[in-house]
Scaffold this motif. Structure first.
Motif, PDB file in Angstrom:
ATOM      1  N   PRO A 117      -4.109  -0.045   1.997  1.00 41.10           N
ATOM      2  CA  PRO A 117      -2.538   0.053   3.170  1.00 41.10           C
ATOM      3  C   PRO A 117      -2.119  -1.286   3.406  1.00 41.10           C
ATOM      4  N   TRP A 118      -0.781  -1.568   3.080  1.00 42.20           N
ATOM      5  CA  TRP A 118       0.039  -2.421   3.298  1.00 42.20           C
ATOM      6  C   TRP A 118      -0.823  -2.656   4.808  1.00 42.20           C
ATOM      7  N   THR A 236      -0.073  -2.957  -6.039  1.00 40.35           N
ATOM      8  CA  THR A 236       0.083  -1.386  -4.795  1.00 40.35           C
ATOM      9  C   THR A 236       1.051  -1.677  -3.584  1.00 40.35           C
ATOM     10  N   SER A 237      -0.077  -2.429  -3.019  1.00 43.35           N
ATOM     11  CA  SER A 237       0.220  -2.468  -1.481  1.00 43.35           C
ATOM     12  C   SER A 237       1.496  -3.587  -1.302  1.00 43.35           C
ATOM     13  N   PHE A 238       1.826  -4.270  -1.828  1.00 44.23           N
ATOM     14  CA  PHE A 238       2.957  -4.833  -1.928  1.00 44.23           C
ATOM     15  C   PHE A 238       4.256  -4.057  -1.887  1.00 44.23           C
ATOM     16  N   ALA A 239       4.051  -3.336  -3.188  1.00 45.31           N
ATOM     17  CA  ALA A 239       4.988  -2.756  -3.752  1.00 45.31           C
ATOM     18  C   ALA A 239       5.742  -1.278  -2.561  1.00 45.31           C
ATOM     19  N   TRP A 241       4.904  -1.615   0.767  1.00 48.29           N
ATOM     20  CA  TRP A 241       5.237  -2.225   2.077  1.00 48.29           C
ATOM     21  C   TRP A 241       7.123  -2.669   1.775  1.00 48.29           C
ATOM     22  N   ALA A 242       7.662  -3.168   0.946  1.00 46.30           N
ATOM     23  CA  ALA A 242       8.805  -3.492   0.072  1.00 46.30           C
ATOM     24  C   ALA A 242       9.510  -1.514   0.578  1.00 46.30           C
ATOM     25  N   GLN A 243       9.341  -0.603   0.110  1.00 46.19           N
ATOM     26  CA  GLN A 243       9.469   0.578  -0.164  1.00 46.19           C
ATOM     27  C   GLN A 243       9.497   1.102   1.214  1.00 46.19           C
ATOM     28  N   ASP A 244       8.671   0.471   2.181  1.00 43.22           N
ATOM     29  CA  ASP A 244       8.392   1.849   3.390  1.00 43.22           C
ATOM     30  C   ASP A 244       9.200   0.387   4.095  1.00 43.22           C
ATOM     31  N   ASN A 295       8.273  -7.242  12.717  1.00 42.99           N
ATOM     32  CA  ASN A 295       9.841  -6.933  11.443  1.00 42.99           C
ATOM     33  C   ASN A 295      10.433  -7.294  10.445  1.00 42.99           C
ATOM     34  N   VAL A 296      10.360  -6.217   9.910  1.00 45.00           N
ATOM     35  CA  VAL A 296      11.472  -6.488   8.821  1.00 45.00           C
ATOM     36  C   VAL A 296      12.798  -6.437   8.642  1.00 45.00           C
TER      37      VAL A 296
END
Length: 301
Positions: A117-118, A236-239, A241-244, A295-296
């Motif tokens: 998990p990210w 997948t972890s990165f993908a 993270w980018a989505q969430d 924070n992103v």
């Protein structure tokens, strides 16, 4: 013209196809499933004597228990028999097709690679710090999102200021269909590469006798530290993270992962590698991974 044993025909077919395979067929181990499942049973039989029943007997034991392997055996076996027929030998690929039809449809359920998990990537990254070359390679995979083969085989000559040029022959694709892949390097990724220069002058992550570490070594290390996620799962972890976090647009995310975007015609016009848009995303990911940013905000647009 006397027909050859099946093993000899398979070798002839492989040599004819070899130039089209990545790594001349060695990386994908094109012959491996045939040597394992076909050769011991019917490899020395002359191809003119083989029937659908023989091919069925080869495929049946693995059709449900090892279906992805069975599909490779079927496809490559049929290719070899087709090659033999074209070459003028007394064999018929329809017999292989009939064998496959006799086995019936099998709805294989794909098991996805376990991904960390990210939210758990930063503590994992910290656990890998200072734990040797294998751990450093895992860290590099997390930072760059490049597949295992690309990272394990990395050479220092491929790196320039802020950029890693991964040779096309280490990018997942059909042979001669992909060019070099440019990866923007985050500050943390560059630190990691500079750190490795203290131990080697050629291979970035050396293993036994200076050769690149093995793919198995990566998984074994994660097993030792009780990490269920797999190396490929970092992508997948990165993908996720980018989505969430809405960190970047879809096209930027997919380009970071080295995925093709759009159809063949669309790609012929849209040739940008989005390097400038990818760079801030990769830096934001690295800062998140290293615990330097909580924070992103949406970037790379």
């Amino acid at each position: 013209r006397e027909d050859p044993p099946l093993d000899d025909l398979i070798q002839m077919a492989f040599e004819a196809k070899q130039a089209t395979l990545r790594g001349d067929g060695t990386r994908g181990r094109w012959l491996s499933p045939l040597k394992t499942h076909v050769s011991p049973k019917i490899g020395r039989r002359r191809v003119s004597t083989l029937t659908k029943s023989d091919f069925h007997d080869v495929l049946r034991p693995i059709w449900k228990t090892q279906h992805p392997t069975a599909e490779k055996v079927y496809t490559r076996l049929r290719y070899a028999i087709e090659f033999g027929q074209i070459a003028g030998f007394d064999c018929d690929p329809i017999e292989v097709l009939r064998a496959q039809k006799m086995l019936g449809h099998y709805d294989h359920q794909v098991s996805h690679i376990v991904a960390t998990p990210w939210q758990e990537i930063p503590p994992l990254y910290q656990r890998l710090e200072g734990q040797g070359f294998v751990a450093a390679c895992l860290q590099f995979m997390i930072l760059t999102l490049v597949r295992s083969h690309g990272c394990r085989q990395a050479r220092f000559t491929e790196f320039g200021p802020g950029l890693w040029v991964v040779p096309g022959d280490r990018i997942k694709s059909k042979k001669n269909t992909v060019s070099d892949f440019h990866v923007p390097m985050s500050i943390e990724a560059e630190r990691l590469i500079d750190q490795q220069r203290n131990y080697s002058t050629d291979v970035v992550f050396p293993g036994h006798r200076g050769k690149p570490i093995s793919d198995n070594a990566l998984s074994m290390f994660l097993n030792r530290i009780d990490e269920p996620g797999r190396p490929h799962g970092f992508r997948t972890s990165f993908a996720t993270w980018a989505q969430d976090t809405d960190a970047c647009p879809w096209d930027v995310r997919e380009t970071i992962l080295g995925h093709s975007i759009g159809g063949k015609v669309e790609r012929s016009y849209a040739r940008s590698d989005l390097l400038d848009r990818r760079r801030p995303v990769m830096e934001a990911w690295a800062r998140y991974v290293t615990g330097k940013a909580e924070n992103v905000v949406a970037i790379g647009r």
